[in-house]
Design an enzyme around this catalytic site. Structure first.
Site, short mmCIF file in Angstrom:
data_model
loop_
_atom_site.label_atom_id
_atom_site.label_comp_id
_atom_site.label_asym_id
_atom_site.label_seq_id
_atom_site.Cartn_x
_atom_site.Cartn_y
_atom_site.Cartn_z
N ASP A 56 1.25 3.68 0.52
CA ASP A 56 0.87 3.88 1.92
C ASP A 56 1.99 3.30 2.79
O ASP A 56 3.05 2.92 2.29
CB ASP A 56 -0.50 3.24 2.21
CG ASP A 56 -0.39 1.73 2.36
OD1 ASP A 56 0.62 1.14 1.89
OD2 ASP A 56 -1.28 1.12 2.96
N LYS A 103 -1.67 10.49 -2.84
CA LYS A 103 -2.07 9.13 -2.48
C LYS A 103 -3.59 8.99 -2.54
O LYS A 103 -4.12 8.07 -3.17
CB LYS A 103 -1.56 8.80 -1.07
CG LYS A 103 -1.85 7.37 -0.67
CD LYS A 103 -1.33 7.07 0.71
CE LYS A 103 -2.39 7.31 1.73
NZ LYS A 103 -2.05 6.93 3.08
#
Ligand code: SF4
Length: 227
Positions: A145, A126
């Site tokens: 997220d 991420k």
């Protein structure tokens, strides 16, 4: 309960169209002025609000300038400089170690590939995706997220639970030109309307296509629990 489009691709495209009209200026909310600052801000933002990170980095980025400053910093001093951030001790360790690697293996530059970035301490897929997209203009994937995860599940785009699997599914249905923007649109909508605890379905531009819509659906597809 809204009625989703016939395919997940069509659902994803409609979500993008509607949210883009709603949030035309949607973009990253972390503040930074170079790639290293971006990397550090993203490491700090794990399980912490962007607002808090921006407040803390204001003085941090004045005090530390370049990977040498972080790599040579005392652990206790750097941790103290980050002490309003969640897990500041660990994050200080990650930042020092990542900057050592940047100096030793990358001539002091933040690397520009997924493999090299994810070898840095504290950097998962991420974080690497954010740095690639906003630091290097390279879009290799979709940043998943907590907002992207929740909205994708509520909107029936995926039933997957793990961020890595959710990303794979989304990459198959979100138009490639929107991989970067999809995240920011979900974050804006997740903050403004489709919040974790109390989504405002009555004021949501996706209500008619959302299978979790509270008016009729009894279940929040993100948690699997009744509303
Ligand atoms: S606010 Fe309600 S209708 Fe809108 S996306 Fe979230 S759960 Fe669906």
């Amino acid at each position: 309960m809204g009625t989703p489009r016939e395919t997940r691709q069509a659902q994803a495209e409609t979500v993008v169209d509607r949210l883009e009209a709603e949030y035309p200026d949607s973009t990253i909310s972390l503040r930074y002025s170079n790639r290293l600052e971006l990397l550090i801000a993203v490491i700090l933002s794990a399980q912490c609000t962007d607002e808090r990170v921006n407040t803390e980095t204001k003085h941090l980025f004045e005090k530390y300038d370049g990977p040498e400053d972080y790599a040579n910093a005392e652990q206790d001093e750097l941790a103290e400089d980050l002490n309003s951030i969640t897990y500041y001790n660990n994050k200080a360790k990650y930042i020092r170690s990542a900057c050592e690697t940047i100096l030793e293996d990358h001539d002091g530059e933040v690397p520009d590939t997924m493999d090299e970035l994810t070898e840095l301490s504290g950097v998962g897929r991420k974080t690497a995706n954010v740095v690639l997209q906003h630091g290097h203009d390279v879009v290799e994937g979709i940043v998943v997220d907590t907002h992207v995860q929740r909205l994708s599940q509520r909107l029936g785009l995926t039933e997957e639970e793990r961020p890595e699997r959710i990303e794979e599914v989304l990459m198959g249905i979100v138009p490639e030109g929107y991989w970067q923007q999809f995240t920011h649109l979900c974050i804006d909508h997740g903050r403004a309307v489709c919040t974790a605890r109390n989504p405002d379905c009555g004021d949501c531009v996706l209500a008619d296509i959302c299978p979790s819509e509270k008016g009729d659906s009894e279940i929040d597809l993100a948690s699997g629990e009744p509303w």
